[in-house]
Motif scaffolding. Structure first.
Motif, PDB file in Angstrom:
ATOM      1  N   THR A  46      -8.461  -2.317   0.870  1.00  0.00           N
ATOM      2  CA  THR A  46      -8.396  -2.339  -0.801  1.00  0.00           C
ATOM      3  C   THR A  46      -8.729  -1.017  -1.239  1.00  0.00           C
ATOM      4  N   ASP A  47      -8.738  -1.097  -2.813  1.00  0.00           N
ATOM      5  CA  ASP A  47      -9.048   0.063  -3.410  1.00  0.00           C
ATOM      6  C   ASP A  47     -10.106  -0.251  -4.446  1.00  0.00           C
TER       7      ASP A  47
ATOM      8  N   LYS B 271      -1.611   4.802  -5.731  1.00  0.00           N
ATOM      9  CA  LYS B 271      -1.649   4.378  -4.029  1.00  0.00           C
ATOM     10  C   LYS B 271      -2.604   5.113  -3.173  1.00  0.00           C
ATOM     11  N   LYS B 272      -2.734   4.754  -2.237  1.00  0.00           N
ATOM     12  CA  LYS B 272      -3.758   5.437  -1.212  1.00  0.00           C
ATOM     13  C   LYS B 272      -3.321   6.702  -0.844  1.00  0.00           C
TER      14      LYS B 272
ATOM     15  N   HIS C  14      -4.299   1.745   4.820  1.00  0.00           N
ATOM     16  CA  HIS C  14      -3.201   0.822   4.708  1.00  0.00           C
ATOM     17  C   HIS C  14      -3.628  -0.608   5.149  1.00  0.00           C
TER      18      HIS C  14
ATOM     19  N   ASN D 137      -1.187   0.209  -6.009  1.00  0.00           N
ATOM     20  CA  ASN D 137      -2.493   0.274  -5.634  1.00  0.00           C
ATOM     21  C   ASN D 137      -2.810  -1.124  -5.104  1.00  0.00           C
ATOM     22  N   THR D 138      -3.522  -1.266  -4.067  1.00  0.00           N
ATOM     23  CA  THR D 138      -3.988  -2.480  -3.519  1.00  0.00           C
ATOM     24  C   THR D 138      -5.022  -3.462  -4.166  1.00  0.00           C
TER      25      THR D 138
ATOM     26  N   SER E  11       0.830  -1.071   0.107  1.00  0.00           N
ATOM     27  CA  SER E  11       0.184   0.035   0.028  1.00  0.00           C
ATOM     28  C   SER E  11       0.795   1.546  -0.066  1.00  0.00           C
TER      29      SER E  11
END
Length: 327
Positions: free
Chosen positions: A282-283, A265-266, A279, A216-217, A212
């Motif tokens: 998910t996304d 990423k987040k 963290h 990208n998760t 994370s």
């Protein structure tokens, strides 16, 4: 993270932990008044009680370096989704062969139609005899297939680690040798049912945390083929990179264009970057609140980090409403 647990702490404790590294507790307390010092004592007692911290001597500090947040994998792909519905006409050999060549870690078969046990055996046997290392299956409840049939399938195909049956009249979880057989009441009618974000889907471990920080998760090291045979980052996305029968899957997943979304990423995503759960979570880049902004907040997340409430909590209001009130 070793224990796969997370704890909610006040921002003031976070400030102490992040700004006072390598200081003793007396040194930390020097800059505070008497009342604050008592609070700090309570903070550290909490950490000790939860076994999140332990006392040590200053000379021991070199033995506790910062955690390495680097993430890498030897695989071109970690995850692959293959969607199947009543209209699908997949050539499974043509799909499995390139995935086997790149030593894919996990393939997920998602059925949006009733699949008989012979069809399942045919596909899973093909994967079993490949170099794909793991397999997950999602399919609708079929009263003509007994749980014993599924257990036998899992016995014959030890690469299966998870088999989820949706639309089941009775939710259950059964642990069977290397795999989990899960029945859920929820319906999964199509790829549009993806992208839901909730506390139940949180994952707390060092691998996801490190991933994370850098990628990208959801889309990192992932590819898919939708029900029509189109190669995509995710089956829910509209962008196609070509049909697998007419294009090289291995070549496509290595292009810069295909890999661009993996880098979001987040910390880059609106609202998510301010969320304390970013963290663990998910996304989703397929369903976002503003389709013109690829960094927009996931549309199916109801959490408002600015008031620390989910959509089902009393007193909840959305991020959009919060922004209006703030102005």
């Amino acid at each position: 993270m070793q224990r796969k647990e997370y704890h909610i702490i006040p921002n003031s404790l976070y400030d102490i932990l992040s700004s006072c590294s390598n200081k003793s507790i007396p040194e930390i307390k020097e800059g505070y008044d008497e009342a604050s010092r008592s609070i700090i004592d309570n903070y550290f007692q909490y950490l000790f009680d939860k076994e999140l911290a332990f006392p040590c001597n200053c000379e021991d500090l070199p033995h506790f370096p910062d955690m390495n947040q680097h993430w890498e994998t030897p695989c071109l792909l970690e995850n692959f989704i293959l969607d199947i519905d009543i209209q699908s006409n997949h050539d499974y050999s043509k799909i499995v062969e390139p995935l086997s060549q790149i030593l894919l870690k996990v393939i997920q078969l998602r059925f949006f139609c009733i699949a008989d046990i012979n069809h399942l055996s045919e596909i899973t046997n093909l994967i079993r005899n490949s170099d794909i290392r793991g397999m997950q299956i999602l399919l609708p409840f079929n009263p003509s297939i007994s749980l014993d049939n599924y257990l036998q399938l899992m016995d014959e195909n030890t690469k299966i680690t998870l088999l989820t049956i949706y639309n089941s009249p009775e939710p259950t979880i059964k642990y069977h040798k290397q795999a989990i057989l899960m029945q859920i009441k929820e319906n999964v009618a199509s790829s549009s049912d993806c992208g839901k974000i909730s506390k139940e889907s949180f994952t707390c471990n060092q691998n996801l945390f490190a991933e994370s920080q850098n990628f990208n998760t959801c889309l990192n090291c992932k590819a898919s083929i939708d029900v029509n045979g189109e190669i995509k980052n995710c089956p829910s996305m509209t962008k196609s990179f070509g049909h697998y029968k007419n294009a090289s899957l291995v070549d496509i997943i290595q292009t810069v264009e295909f890999q661009n979304l993996r880098k979001i990423k987040k910390e880059d995503i609106e609202v998510c970057k301010d969320c304390e759960f970013r963290h663990l979570c998910t996304d989703c880049r397929a369903f976002i609140k503003d389709s013109s902004n690829i960094y927009s907040q996931p549309a199916k997340c109801t959490y408002n980090p600015y008031i620390a409430k989910w959509g089902s909590d009393d007193g909840y209001y959305s991020v959009e409403e919060w922004n209006k009130n703030k102005i």
